[in-house]
Design a protein around this motif. Structure first.
Motif, PDB file in Angstrom:
ATOM      1  N   ILE A   1     -10.239 101.271  49.088  1.00  0.00           N
ATOM      2  CA  ILE A   1     -11.610 101.188  48.545  1.00  0.00           C
ATOM      3  C   ILE A   1     -11.967 102.373  47.627  1.00  0.00           C
ATOM      4  O   ILE A   1     -12.465 102.157  46.514  1.00  0.00           O
ATOM      5  CB  ILE A   1     -12.619 100.986  49.699  1.00  0.00           C
ATOM      6  CG1 ILE A   1     -12.463  99.554  50.228  1.00  0.00           C
ATOM      7  CG2 ILE A   1     -14.052 101.255  49.264  1.00  0.00           C
ATOM      8  CD1 ILE A   1     -13.206  99.254  51.507  1.00  0.00           C
ATOM      9  N   PRO A   2     -11.681 103.630  48.018  1.00  0.00           N
ATOM     10  CA  PRO A   2     -12.006 104.723  47.096  1.00  0.00           C
ATOM     11  C   PRO A   2     -11.277 104.589  45.751  1.00  0.00           C
ATOM     12  O   PRO A   2     -11.866 104.814  44.691  1.00  0.00           O
ATOM     13  CB  PRO A   2     -11.547 105.978  47.851  1.00  0.00           C
ATOM     14  CG  PRO A   2     -11.589 105.591  49.287  1.00  0.00           C
ATOM     15  CD  PRO A   2     -11.223 104.135  49.323  1.00  0.00           C
ATOM     16  N   LYS A   3     -10.012 104.185  45.814  1.00  0.00           N
ATOM     17  CA  LYS A   3      -9.241 104.014  44.580  1.00  0.00           C
ATOM     18  C   LYS A   3      -9.924 102.972  43.665  1.00  0.00           C
ATOM     19  O   LYS A   3     -10.133 103.213  42.476  1.00  0.00           O
ATOM     20  CB  LYS A   3      -7.828 103.549  44.923  1.00  0.00           C
ATOM     21  CG  LYS A   3      -6.973 103.273  43.709  1.00  0.00           C
ATOM     22  CD  LYS A   3      -5.657 102.637  44.069  1.00  0.00           C
ATOM     23  CE  LYS A   3      -4.822 102.471  42.814  1.00  0.00           C
ATOM     24  NZ  LYS A   3      -3.803 101.472  42.977  1.00  0.00           N
ATOM     25  N   ARG A   4     -10.271 101.832  44.261  1.00  0.00           N
ATOM     26  CA  ARG A   4     -10.916 100.762  43.483  1.00  0.00           C
ATOM     27  C   ARG A   4     -12.227 101.224  42.878  1.00  0.00           C
ATOM     28  O   ARG A   4     -12.536 100.941  41.720  1.00  0.00           O
ATOM     29  CB  ARG A   4     -11.177  99.546  44.395  1.00  0.00           C
ATOM     30  CG  ARG A   4     -10.005  98.636  44.582  1.00  0.00           C
ATOM     31  CD  ARG A   4     -10.458  97.161  44.697  1.00  0.00           C
ATOM     32  NE  ARG A   4     -11.684  96.978  45.458  1.00  0.00           N
ATOM     33  CZ  ARG A   4     -11.735  96.684  46.753  1.00  0.00           C
ATOM     34  NH1 ARG A   4     -10.630  96.549  47.453  1.00  0.00           N
ATOM     35  NH2 ARG A   4     -12.887  96.511  47.353  1.00  0.00           N
ATOM     36  N   ALA A   5     -13.012 101.961  43.667  1.00  0.00           N
ATOM     37  CA  ALA A   5     -14.322 102.432  43.199  1.00  0.00           C
ATOM     38  C   ALA A   5     -14.158 103.380  42.012  1.00  0.00           C
ATOM     39  O   ALA A   5     -14.906 103.302  41.032  1.00  0.00           O
ATOM     40  CB  ALA A   5     -15.067 103.119  44.333  1.00  0.00           C
ATOM     41  N   ILE A   6     -13.160 104.263  42.106  1.00  0.00           N
ATOM     42  CA  ILE A   6     -12.936 105.242  41.031  1.00  0.00           C
ATOM     43  C   ILE A   6     -12.424 104.528  39.783  1.00  0.00           C
ATOM     44  O   ILE A   6     -12.909 104.752  38.681  1.00  0.00           O
ATOM     45  CB  ILE A   6     -11.982 106.365  41.513  1.00  0.00           C
ATOM     46  CG1 ILE A   6     -12.694 107.207  42.598  1.00  0.00           C
ATOM     47  CG2 ILE A   6     -11.529 107.243  40.358  1.00  0.00           C
ATOM     48  CD1 ILE A   6     -11.785 108.125  43.394  1.00  0.00           C
ATOM     49  N   GLU A   7     -11.462 103.614  39.986  1.00  0.00           N
ATOM     50  CA  GLU A   7     -10.901 102.882  38.839  1.00  0.00           C
ATOM     51  C   GLU A   7     -11.951 102.018  38.144  1.00  0.00           C
ATOM     52  O   GLU A   7     -11.896 101.830  36.937  1.00  0.00           O
ATOM     53  CB  GLU A   7      -9.729 102.016  39.295  1.00  0.00           C
ATOM     54  CG  GLU A   7      -8.473 102.842  39.495  1.00  0.00           C
ATOM     55  CD  GLU A   7      -7.276 102.017  39.940  1.00  0.00           C
ATOM     56  OE1 GLU A   7      -6.201 102.616  40.093  1.00  0.00           O
ATOM     57  OE2 GLU A   7      -7.419 100.788  40.158  1.00  0.00           O
ATOM     58  N   ALA A   8     -12.901 101.498  38.926  1.00  0.00           N
ATOM     59  CA  ALA A   8     -13.936 100.636  38.340  1.00  0.00           C
ATOM     60  C   ALA A   8     -15.045 101.459  37.690  1.00  0.00           C
ATOM     61  O   ALA A   8     -16.017 100.905  37.164  1.00  0.00           O
ATOM     62  CB  ALA A   8     -14.511  99.724  39.423  1.00  0.00           C
TER      63      ALA A   8
END
Ligand code: ADE
Length: 222
Positions: free
Chosen positions: A22-29
């Motif tokens: 989830i943190p990865k997705r949030a940062i990438e988005a």
């Protein structure tokens, strides 16, 4: 955009947890930005010391005021709206209400200590002192990571379904979540409660609320 800054002697501690799920997705988005500042970079003595012995004696070392305060001031310069939180076992307890409060602020700085603690004069430079719980970690980093994770998943657009965060444990009147089941219907002789297979949504809702109440009571939350 949610902007977090982490003040730490170990920026590498955060690399892998922020690079998955989830943190990865949030940062990438582009929903969250997380910047680490190395406290040691703000030490001006020739050995780049960040710790020293306590006045009055006693075991262990303390985080020195000069590099830590330097890093806090840099964080405030980079993001003047930032709310600076020191992670320490003597802070106020972290909980879901605090997570919601911090997420609303959108600009947060998490200060991680090591050794026996901080020089007291550092406390004048922070907005708040926060504890993860009544136990002592080897540093503020695991606490900061937990706080950051709890905030990121609350950001609008981060979770797959917008209701997920609203249905979390604690969100509704400090209650715990109800029990969940997925396939198979029978696992090692243990069946899914019949009501969940009934298709009767009013009954299912009532059962879930009752189970959440039982659980919360047994864990002294209500
Ligand atoms: N640093 C060390 N222990 C801690 C705790 N329980 N909470 C926050 N920061 C800490």
């Amino acid at each position: 955009m949610f902007h977090a800054q982490i003040l730490t002697l170990f920026p590498e501690f955060f690399t892998s947890p922020l690079a998955c799920s989830i943190p990865k997705r949030a940062i990438e988005a582009g929903l969250a930005q997380v910047d680490c500042l190395q406290i040691r970079d703000f030490s001006t003595d020739k050995h780049h010391n960040v710790d020293d012995k306590p006045y009055g004696g006693g075991p262990g070392m303390l985080m020195k005021a000069e590099p830590v305060v330097g890093s806090i001031r840099e964080a405030r310069k980079r993001d003047p709206q930032t709310h600076v939180v020191m992670l320490t076992p003597s802070g106020v307890p972290f909980n879901q209400a605090k997570a919601l409060e911090y997420v609303e602020k959108r600009h947060i700085t998490l200060l991680c200590g090591r050794y026996e603690g901080f020089d007291e004069r550092i406390c004048d430079e922070v907005d708040e002192q926060l504890s993860l719980g009544d136990y002592v970690l080897s540093g503020g980093e695991p606490a900061a990571l937990s706080v950051l994770d709890a905030l990121i998943r609350l950001l609008p657009g981060v979770l797959g379904s917008p209701e997920s965060a609203l249905l979390d444990s604690f969100t509704e009147e400090g209650m715990l979540d109800w029990p969940h089941y997925t396939r198979p219907e029978i696992f090692e002789g243990k069946s899914v409660p019949k009501v969940l297979l009934s298709g009767d949504h009013a009954k299912i809702d009532a059962w879930r609320k009752e189970q959440a109440a039982i659980r919360s009571k047994s864990r002294h939350l209500s």
